[in-house]
Design a protein around this motif. Structure first.
Motif, PDB file in Angstrom:
ATOM      1  N   GLN A 167      -0.868   2.970   7.476  1.00 44.38           N
ATOM      2  CA  GLN A 167      -0.333   3.202   6.126  1.00 44.38           C
ATOM      3  C   GLN A 167      -1.294   3.983   5.235  1.00 44.38           C
ATOM      4  O   GLN A 167      -0.874   4.622   4.286  1.00 44.38           O
ATOM      5  CB  GLN A 167      -0.012   1.880   5.428  1.00 44.38           C
ATOM      6  CG  GLN A 167       1.183   1.141   5.970  1.00 44.38           C
ATOM      7  CD  GLN A 167       0.797   0.206   7.107  1.00 44.38           C
ATOM      8  OE1 GLN A 167      -0.310   0.266   7.629  1.00 44.38           O
ATOM      9  NE2 GLN A 167       1.738  -0.637   7.505  1.00 44.38           N
ATOM     10  N   ILE A 168      -2.588   3.873   5.525  1.00 45.95           N
ATOM     11  CA  ILE A 168      -3.553   4.502   4.617  1.00 45.95           C
ATOM     12  C   ILE A 168      -3.525   6.019   4.833  1.00 45.95           C
ATOM     13  O   ILE A 168      -3.318   6.492   5.947  1.00 45.95           O
ATOM     14  CB  ILE A 168      -4.969   3.892   4.798  1.00 45.95           C
ATOM     15  CG1 ILE A 168      -5.818   4.151   3.568  1.00 45.95           C
ATOM     16  CG2 ILE A 168      -5.635   4.361   6.079  1.00 45.95           C
ATOM     17  CD1 ILE A 168      -6.969   3.174   3.395  1.00 45.95           C
ATOM     18  N   ARG A 169      -3.681   6.766   3.705  1.00 41.85           N
ATOM     19  CA  ARG A 169      -3.553   8.218   3.785  1.00 41.85           C
ATOM     20  C   ARG A 169      -4.891   8.888   3.527  1.00 41.85           C
ATOM     21  O   ARG A 169      -5.768   8.321   2.876  1.00 41.85           O
ATOM     22  CB  ARG A 169      -2.569   8.711   2.710  1.00 41.85           C
ATOM     23  CG  ARG A 169      -1.176   8.144   2.878  1.00 41.85           C
ATOM     24  CD  ARG A 169      -0.181   8.829   1.971  1.00 41.85           C
ATOM     25  NE  ARG A 169      -0.423   8.574   0.546  1.00 41.85           N
ATOM     26  CZ  ARG A 169       0.522   8.144  -0.310  1.00 41.85           C
ATOM     27  NH1 ARG A 169       1.741   7.898   0.130  1.00 41.85           N
ATOM     28  NH2 ARG A 169       0.242   7.992  -1.575  1.00 41.85           N
ATOM     29  N   ASN A 177      -4.583   7.124  -2.547  1.00 40.37           N
ATOM     30  CA  ASN A 177      -3.821   5.922  -2.141  1.00 40.37           C
ATOM     31  C   ASN A 177      -3.692   5.006  -3.339  1.00 40.37           C
ATOM     32  O   ASN A 177      -4.502   5.080  -4.267  1.00 40.37           O
ATOM     33  CB  ASN A 177      -4.589   5.158  -1.064  1.00 40.37           C
ATOM     34  CG  ASN A 177      -4.621   5.875   0.263  1.00 40.37           C
ATOM     35  OD1 ASN A 177      -3.748   5.719   1.091  1.00 40.37           O
ATOM     36  ND2 ASN A 177      -5.655   6.698   0.461  1.00 40.37           N
ATOM     37  N   LEU A 204       0.864  -1.182   0.000  1.00 38.65           N
ATOM     38  CA  LEU A 204       0.000   0.000   0.000  1.00 38.65           C
ATOM     39  C   LEU A 204       0.894   1.223   0.000  1.00 38.65           C
ATOM     40  O   LEU A 204       1.776   1.355   0.868  1.00 38.65           O
ATOM     41  CB  LEU A 204      -0.919   0.010   1.230  1.00 38.65           C
ATOM     42  CG  LEU A 204      -1.844   1.226   1.306  1.00 38.65           C
ATOM     43  CD1 LEU A 204      -2.862   1.245   0.166  1.00 38.65           C
ATOM     44  CD2 LEU A 204      -2.572   1.269   2.648  1.00 38.65           C
ATOM     45  N   ASN A 205       0.691   2.111  -0.951  1.00 35.58           N
ATOM     46  CA  ASN A 205       1.491   3.340  -1.074  1.00 35.58           C
ATOM     47  C   ASN A 205       2.985   3.022  -1.010  1.00 35.58           C
ATOM     48  O   ASN A 205       3.742   3.643  -0.261  1.00 35.58           O
ATOM     49  CB  ASN A 205       1.085   4.341   0.020  1.00 35.58           C
ATOM     50  CG  ASN A 205      -0.387   4.701  -0.102  1.00 35.58           C
ATOM     51  OD1 ASN A 205      -0.937   4.743  -1.211  1.00 35.58           O
ATOM     52  ND2 ASN A 205      -1.047   4.960   1.019  1.00 35.58           N
TER      53      ASN A 205
END
Ligand code: GCB
Length: 599
Positions: free
Chosen positions: A154-156, A160, A132-133
């Motif tokens: 990790q998620i923005r 993404n 992820l990213n």
């Protein structure tokens, strides 16, 4: 200690043991009951036959910043693949492809306060590496079981991208091994989604009748993120049940109470709304309650003997081909099973998608689920055993609240080798530890011929099973004609129920001739007539699941004009045409149902 409590503790220890090696996060169950954001749809896909993607850092999803910049990939200009879906049936040039494909999905996400986020894959065949990213989340092996990764950190906010390398190369140490009689469909074959959960959430639960009881529920709830005891509420409004229990410091709550329930059965597939809440999380499920046991050579459902009128089926879509993944696909297949008069389906040779099991629950079809321990397997490789155990644990976790599932099968037609028994017994032990309420089986095919017209099943694994599965192809493979079934005697372990898990023969739909001519519908129908009258004579016969509902793709089926890479033993063609044998089995099941009703 209650049986369910024991199962929970064992499950916990197993998880703790595998947590070190397990790359993914704890498996979240009941995805349909969660808040989720679908990532299904169109994904960019780069085919990488020489597996250079990792060294070229495809997971970075980079763009050339200047015209001088050398970058030898670009997801934005790559072709697309639909998810869910195998790649083989989506692009003609990928029909036989076995190797790596890199998938990318760009998506926008808006963070919510205190919420934890997981990315969940229904399945990816065979190995998936997930980023992820540009940050690696982990790897997963095994093509038919779900997995997830927590991405809260990790998620923005906003844009993404998720990159997944899926590789379906066949290898001796894989489960299944390299030789199968089904297509090696690669890709993100099932739903992909983001799951949003509170800090403390219900990771898994077991709400089932206690073993051997028809009026007592024995179960547990497992919370994630709980460091102090929590109040857990379980409600089944239609049964007037509301229970409050306190979890221990590790997030486990165990309950056992009596309940007056309308039991699930094929005639009455009653499902109850079950509501669970704890620590700010709440979910609903639809759960049926029934008991299943083996007594002598009988299978008992809710304490009464039942004959399993079944059919084997692959998870392959009618009409369009490729993997079945939607409720519509599943409805077509299970609808045909119902039309045949079935009350049972053997879902071969790997765990099918969760929608299929939930549909069976609603339709009242009992289910045999199996893991892909199939033919030659690397019995002596510890990682292979670990992998098979993980697949078994994950399918049991996913489906342990489904009344439809009555049998777990640990293997199909595995060759007799000393190390195989140790391997399979350890799977059986694992299945019993995780679920002591369902029956354990395996499809066996080792025979001896002690006398003319006599066949004895001689697989020592039978001793370790609750129900013996028997695959036999009299009248198709080998020297016998279908008529030879008429005087064949079987020597079987008669203190155990027998399910004839396979028999059959090939026919090309619309091909007609006399019943002695291979590939004609007449040959197949005649074979069914003789097989069925032979099987009827077996005293321990508790069920059957002939081979197979629908023609399916197999790389081993080479005969041009007839097979064209399809196994033609279907009772229905892949275009939905019922062959003559379909009607033979349908009649047999009609009679069987009537004679059972008379008893
Ligand atoms: C079997 C296997 C099944 C095959 C079938 C066949 O015994 O279990 O996977 O497809 O025979 O058609 O030969």
């Amino acid at each position: 200690m209650g049986a369910a409590r024991k199962c929970l503790l064992i499950a916990t220890c197993l998880f703790a043991a595998s947590a070190v090696a397990a790359p993914s996060s704890p498996l979240i169950t009941n995805i349909p009951g969660r808040t989720s954001i679908s990532l299904n749809g169109t994904w960019r896909a780069i085919v990488d036959p020489y597996e250079t993607g990792t060294s070229m850092r495809l997971y970075e999803n980079a763009k050339s910043k200047t015209p001088r910049n050398l970058l030898e990939y670009d997801f934005d200009t790559a072709g697309t693949l639909n998810v869910p879906g195998d790649w083989n049936s989506q692009r003609a040039e990928l029909f036989f492809y076995e190797g790596s494909v890199w998938y990318r999905k760009s998506f926008s996400y808006h963070k919510r306060d205190r919420s934890r986020v997981f990315v969940y894959f229904g399945a990816a065949n065979y190995k998936a590496s997930v980023y992820l990213n540009a940050q690696k989340l982990g790897d997963h092996e095994g093509g038919f079981t779900p997995f997830d990764f927590e991405v809260t950190d990790q998620i923005r906010e906003g844009d993404n991208f998720l990159v997944v390398e899926v590789n379906n190369q066949r290898k001796p140490e894989n489960v299944p091994g390299p030789m199968t009689d089904f297509w090696n469909y690669g890709g993100l074959t099932r739903d992909v989604s983001l799951i949003e959960l509170p800090e403390i959430f219900i990771q898994d639960y077991w709400v089932q009748l206690a073993k051997g009881s028809l009026n007592e529920i024995d179960g547990w709830v497992k919370l994630d993120g709980a460091s102090a005891p929590q109040q857990v509420t379980l409600e089944i409004p239609a049964a007037g049940i509301k229970q409050q229990i306190t979890s221990d410091g590790k997030g486990y709550a165990h309950f056992r109470f009596t309940a007056k329930l309308d039991l699930w059965s094929p005639e009455n597939p009653k499902l109850y709304q079950v509501m669970l809440s704890a620590g700010g999380d709440s979910l609903r499920d639809e759960i049926g309650f029934r008991s299943v046991e083996a007594r002598g050579s009988k299978i008992l459902l809710n304490g009464r003997p039942i004959l399993l009128r079944g059919i084997s089926l692959h998870e392959e879509a009618a009409f369009r081909g490729g993997k079945a993944f939607s409720e519509e696909d599943d409805q077509t297949l299970l609808g045909w099973a119902q039309e045949l008069g079935c009350n049972f389906v053997r879902l071969v040779h790997y765990p099918h998608n969760e929608k299929m099991i939930r549909l069976a629950d609603r339709l009242g079809l009992m289910v045999w689920e199996e893991i892909p321990v199939y033919w030659a397997t690397a019995w002596e490789t510890p990682e292979t055993l670990q992998n098979a155990k993980q697949q078994l644990s994950d399918v049991i976790a996913r489906d342990h609240n489904r009344a439809a599932v009555v049998l777990w099968s640990v293997a199909n037609e595995t060759p007799l080798e000393p190390a195989r028994l140790v391997f399979l017994k350890s799977l059986i032990e694992r299945a019993r530890m995780l679920d002591n309420t369902r029956l354990i089986s395996a499809a066996l095919n080792h025979f001896e011929r002690p006398a003319p017209n006599t066949i004895a099943l001689t697989d020592p694994l039978a001793d370790s099973l609750d129900v013996v599965g028997l695959n036999e192809y009299l009248g198709w493979y080998g020297k016998e004609r279908p008529e030879d079934c008429d005087h064949m005697q079987w020597i079987l372990p008669n203190e155990k129920p027998l399910i004839v898990s396979e028999f059959g023969g090939g026919a090309l739909s619309g091909d007609h001739g006399d019943s002695d001519t291979r590939w004609t519908e007449e040959y197949q129908a005649n074979l069914y007539e003789h097989q069925l009258s032979m099987l009827k004579r077996i005293p321990s016969l508790a069920g059957l699941s002939p081979w197979v509902l629908m023609d399916f793709y197999s790389p081993r089926r080479l005969l041009p004009g007839v097979q064209d890479y399809r196994n033609r033993k279907g009772l229905v063609s892949d275009r939905g045409e019922r062959k003559q044998a379909f009607h033979v089995l349908k009649r047999f099941y009609g009679d069987m149902k009537e004679s059972q009703a008379e008893k």
